[in-house]
Each structure stands twice: as C-alpha cells, then as structure tokens.
Design an enzyme around this catalytic site. Structure first.
Site, short mmCIF file in Angstrom:
data_model
loop_
_atom_site.label_atom_id
_atom_site.label_comp_id
_atom_site.label_asym_id
_atom_site.label_seq_id
_atom_site.Cartn_x
_atom_site.Cartn_y
_atom_site.Cartn_z
N HIS A 180 0.83 -1.20 0.00
CA HIS A 180 0.00 0.00 0.00
C HIS A 180 0.87 1.26 0.00
CE1 HIS A 180 -2.35 -3.24 1.88
NE2 HIS A 180 -3.43 -2.62 1.42
N MET B 262 8.54 -3.62 4.07
CA MET B 262 8.93 -3.73 2.66
C MET B 262 9.70 -2.49 2.21
SD MET B 262 7.93 -6.71 1.84
CE MET B 262 8.21 -7.20 3.54
N GLU B 263 9.31 -1.34 2.73
CA GLU B 263 10.03 -0.11 2.41
C GLU B 263 11.48 -0.18 2.90
OE1 GLU B 263 5.70 1.06 2.39
OE2 GLU B 263 6.97 -0.27 3.57
N ASP C 19 26.82 0.14 -8.47
CA ASP C 19 26.86 0.95 -9.68
C ASP C 19 28.02 1.94 -9.65
OD1 ASP C 19 25.81 2.09 -12.18
OD2 ASP C 19 25.27 3.79 -10.93
#
Length: 333
Positions: free
Chosen positions: A252, A286-287, A301
């Site tokens: 959500h 989850m964040e 990277d």
C-alpha cells in the site's frame, strides 16, 4: 566531494545482455507450501515476482541515481524453488552505450522483495513439541508465532553472465527447472487494510555487498571516480523507501515519518542498515527492505568500474545477507 554521472556520449551503441540470479531463503515448511502451484499468501507468487521484476528492470534508472536511462529490448524471468528457498534469474537486453547489468540486478532484487511481501501473509507456527506447520494469518489457536525468522533473508544476488556485442547466447540455465508462470493460478490480492487500525510502525533491515579490498580502499580514501559512494547510497535508500509502493505490486501507499540509513565500510565490503517509521494502516518492512537493496545496488553501480575483471565480469561482487531485523506495528491510542 562531488557526484557525477559518467559521460558515455562518445561510446558506440552495441548489443548488451546481462543475467542475474538470487534467492530468498525460507523455513522449509513455508517453502513446501509453494509446491507446483506457486500459490501462497497474497496469491500467485510466480506472476507477482515476474511482473515486479520486469517493471523494475525498465525503471531502474529512476531509482539508482547515477544510472543511465537505456532502451530495454527484452526481459526474461525464470523461477525455481527448492527445499528452503525460492530463486530467480533475470535476463535483460539492450542496444545502448552502457551495460544493462545494474538494470537486471535491480529487477532481481525487486522480484525477491516482492516474493517476501507475498509470502509473509502465510506463517509457520510451532507447538510445544517443536513441530511446525503453515497456517493462514489469524489461525493461531494455542500455538505461538515464531517471529520474523520464517523468512530468513535474501542471498546470493550476483551477475552470472554479461555480454557485450554479438548476439544473444541464451542464459545457460538448461535443466535448472525454470517454470512457465502461465501454469500458475492467476489470482493475486492487495490486502484489504480498510478495517485496520492506524499503527505506529517501525522496521529495520540490513544487507551487505561484498567488494574487492582494492575497491574498499578507494571508497575509504574518496578515490571513486563517480564521487561520494556512501552519501549517494544513503540518498538512494531514502528515495526508494518513499517510492517502494510504485514498484512492489501488492504493498500500500504509506505515510513514512522517518527514514535513517547507516553505512559502514568493512574490509571486504559495505554493510548497510535502514530504519523506517510510519503512521498508517500497515507497516513499513517492505520499504526498509527495498531501501536497503537500493543502497547496496547504488554502491555496486558507483564502483563497478573497479569490480570488473579483464573480461568485464564480476567474479567477486555479490549482494547478500539482506535481513529484516525488526518489524513492529503498535496501534495508536
């Protein structure tokens, strides 16, 4: 120290391909439930992982600060599962002036966090004799939940093949048991949080990227060409925490009130820890996981120039030990 994107305008656009693999480690009782149907928790695990991974490959440049936007020409996702894990391989192709391995890595990591989100709606519970079984959320009875350890973590996220020039050579995964996701049931569900109370939530996640000792020294000395590695990774993590709902199909939108990112340089890599806090009808685990992954991939990277071998591969670089260390929700009074 400044930060800059490498100028690739003088490079030729050529065919490029990268394959990445990784897995999410589970309690065996939980892994067994997945079976051949790939249906668990919030629904179709295979479809959820695959869609999230493909979307993330195409949008990686939006979330990894110094990544160039490139035209993705193909994405393939292959899934496997075993005694105590769900694994995936993500392949990405492009014709561009720079490589596609970071895009594939971001897709794989997003797919694995999506798996975590779908699976966590099922739980293992253990009785007094130590026997464990999988139950639906709320079906606790006289048993007790055994905590966040049901999902052990994300491991072994690495580049297994990178190609520049020529034609596609395939992924080299013959016989690995990859599946056709169309064989799995099609139902997925966004959990209905309408009747949930408003929570004060807090979550902590951590992870590690293994690097060459020489790369570690460059980070410590400030000698990385792209700039301040740790500061850039921290900003990437904060940005990702706020935008995780855009990438994970079944979480959500969330009101985050705090994101803290710590990064510690070790002798063999960098350890990252993210803390999130929120006030909403759901938590922020989850964040925190996605933010941790974004920080680790941003580090990759920024230092990939120094991690490649003479063939352009990454024999020493790996993201691993992504763990959810804390996830609590306290109803507001």
């Amino acid at each position: 120290m400044s930060v800059r994107m490498i100028d690739v305008s003088g490079k030729e656009s050529v065919y490029r391909e990268a394959w990445v693999e990784g897995l999410i480690r589970l309690r065996p009782e939980l892994a067994k439930v997945i079976g051949d149907s790939w249906f668990i928790g919030l629904g179709n695990l295979a479809s959820s992982i695959s869609v999230a991974a493909v979307v993330a490959v195409k949008r990686a440049w939006e979330f990894i600060p110094l990544l160039h936007p490139i035209p993705i020409t193909n994405v393939e996702v292959e899934l496997t599962h075993g005694y105590d894990y769900v694994g995936l391989r993500v392949g990405a192709k492009t014709v561009a002036q720079t490589g596609v391995e970071m895009d594939a890595l971001f897709g794989a990591l997003t797919g694995l966090v999506t798996a975590w989100n779908v699976i966590k709606a099922r739980h293992c519970v253990c009785g007094p004799n130590g026997d464990c079984r999988v139950v639906e959320e709320g079906e606790v009875g006289g048993l007790s939940f055994s905590g966040v350890g049901e999902i052990k973590g994300i491991e072994g996220v690495r580049v297994i093949r990178k190609i520049k020039g020529g034609l596609s050579s395939g992924n080299g995964t013959e016989g690995t048991g990859s599946i056709n996701v169309n064989n799995a049931p099609s139902l997925v569900t966004l959990f209905d949080a309408s009747n949930e109370p408003t929570y004060i939530g807090e979550a902590e996640a951590s992870g590690f990227i293994k690097l060459k000792p020489s790369t570690v020294e460059l980070i410590r000395s400030g000698g990385v060409e792209k700039g301040d590695v740790l500061a850039t990774a921290q900003l990437a993590a904060i940005s990702m925490a706020k935008r995780a709902w855009e990438l994970l199909p079944l979480i959500h939108q969330n009101y985050l009130t705090h994101v803290a990112v710590g990064a510690e340089v070790k002798d063999n890599g960098v350890y990252v820890k993210v803390t999130t806090r929120n006030v909403s009808r759901t938590g922020s685990a989850m964040e925190a996981l996605m933010a941790t992954g974004a920080a680790l991939l941003t580090i990759w990277d920024m230092v990939k120039k120094y991690e490649k071998d003479e063939n352009g591969q990454y024999p020493d670089t790996e993201v691993s030990f992504i763990r959810l260390e804390k996830a609590v929700k306290t109803p507001m009074q």
